[in-house]
Design a protein around this motif. Structure first.
Motif, short mmCIF file in Angstrom:
data_model
loop_
_atom_site.label_atom_id
_atom_site.label_comp_id
_atom_site.label_asym_id
_atom_site.label_seq_id
_atom_site.Cartn_x
_atom_site.Cartn_y
_atom_site.Cartn_z
N SER A 34 0.83 -1.21 0.00
CA SER A 34 0.00 0.00 0.00
C SER A 34 0.86 1.25 0.00
O SER A 34 0.56 2.22 -0.72
N ASP A 35 1.92 1.26 0.79
CA ASP A 35 2.81 2.42 0.82
C ASP A 35 3.42 2.68 -0.56
O ASP A 35 3.55 3.84 -0.98
N ALA A 36 3.75 1.62 -1.28
CA ALA A 36 4.30 1.77 -2.63
C ALA A 36 3.24 2.38 -3.56
O ALA A 36 3.56 3.27 -4.38
N LYS A 37 2.01 1.93 -3.45
CA LYS A 37 0.92 2.49 -4.29
C LYS A 37 0.69 3.96 -3.95
O LYS A 37 0.50 4.78 -4.85
N ALA A 94 -7.37 -2.58 1.10
CA ALA A 94 -7.49 -2.81 2.54
C ALA A 94 -6.42 -3.81 3.00
O ALA A 94 -5.90 -4.59 2.21
N ILE A 95 -6.12 -3.76 4.28
CA ILE A 95 -5.07 -4.59 4.88
C ILE A 95 -5.70 -5.53 5.90
O ILE A 95 -6.42 -5.09 6.80
N LEU A 96 -5.42 -6.82 5.80
CA LEU A 96 -5.97 -7.83 6.71
C LEU A 96 -5.14 -7.94 7.98
O LEU A 96 -3.98 -8.35 7.94
N GLY A 108 -4.31 1.10 2.32
CA GLY A 108 -3.62 1.21 3.59
C GLY A 108 -4.51 1.15 4.82
O GLY A 108 -4.03 1.30 5.94
N ILE A 109 -5.80 0.92 4.65
CA ILE A 109 -6.74 0.89 5.78
C ILE A 109 -6.79 -0.53 6.36
O ILE A 109 -7.20 -1.47 5.69
#
Length: 148
Positions: free
Chosen positions: A59-62, A116-118, A73-74
């Protein structure tokens, strides 16, 4: 410093876009909360820390490339009812204690497709048959508002 785990999703999206903190920092803050509180709450049956950190790095890369998706990143956790590819899914029942699906549920796939992040799988009533979170093979869940 403000506790970023108390932010709303809207506040998180805004802060991530403004690069006030990274998705990895946010994810680690949530993982720390889980580690510190879950013994008393019994909310998680599976914590996917390694997967969460890798998803946060992605997510940080995106975000860095201005390619953020709607939920980029959520961090999220899902009930143990939803099949998550290569992650134990037991519906909080001993009957399914060794079930690891080789496919992803549509609802979770949509979350991951949106960035989203699991964080992990949440405890619940066995086979989702109830509304109190007291009838799980993993024991009852404690309401965090009552545990304070």
């Amino acid at each position: 410093m403000t506790d970023i785990t108390k932010y709303t999703i809207t506040q998180l999206k805004s802060s991530l876009s403004a690069k006030e903190f990274s998705a990895k920092e946010l994810t680690n803050a949530y993982l720390e909360q889980i580690q510190n509180k879950d013994k008393e709450l019994n909310a998680f049956v599976t914590v996917t820390a390694d997967k969460a950190v890798q998803m946060a790095i992605n997510s940080d890369a995106k975000i860095a490339k201005n390619e953020a998706r709607p939920l980029e990143g959520i961090p999220f956790a899902v009930k143990d009812l939803y099949c998550t590819k290569n992650i134990k899914t037991q519906a909080c029942s001993k009957i399914l204690q060794n079930f690891t699906p080789k496919y992803e549920a549509t609802v979770t796939q949509n979350l991951w497709d949106d960035g989203a992040i699991l964080l992990g799988k949440l405890n619940m009533d066995e086979f989702a048959m109830g509304s109190t979170n007291k009838n799980s093979a993993f024991g009852p869940v404690v309401n965090p508002l009552k545990a304070v």
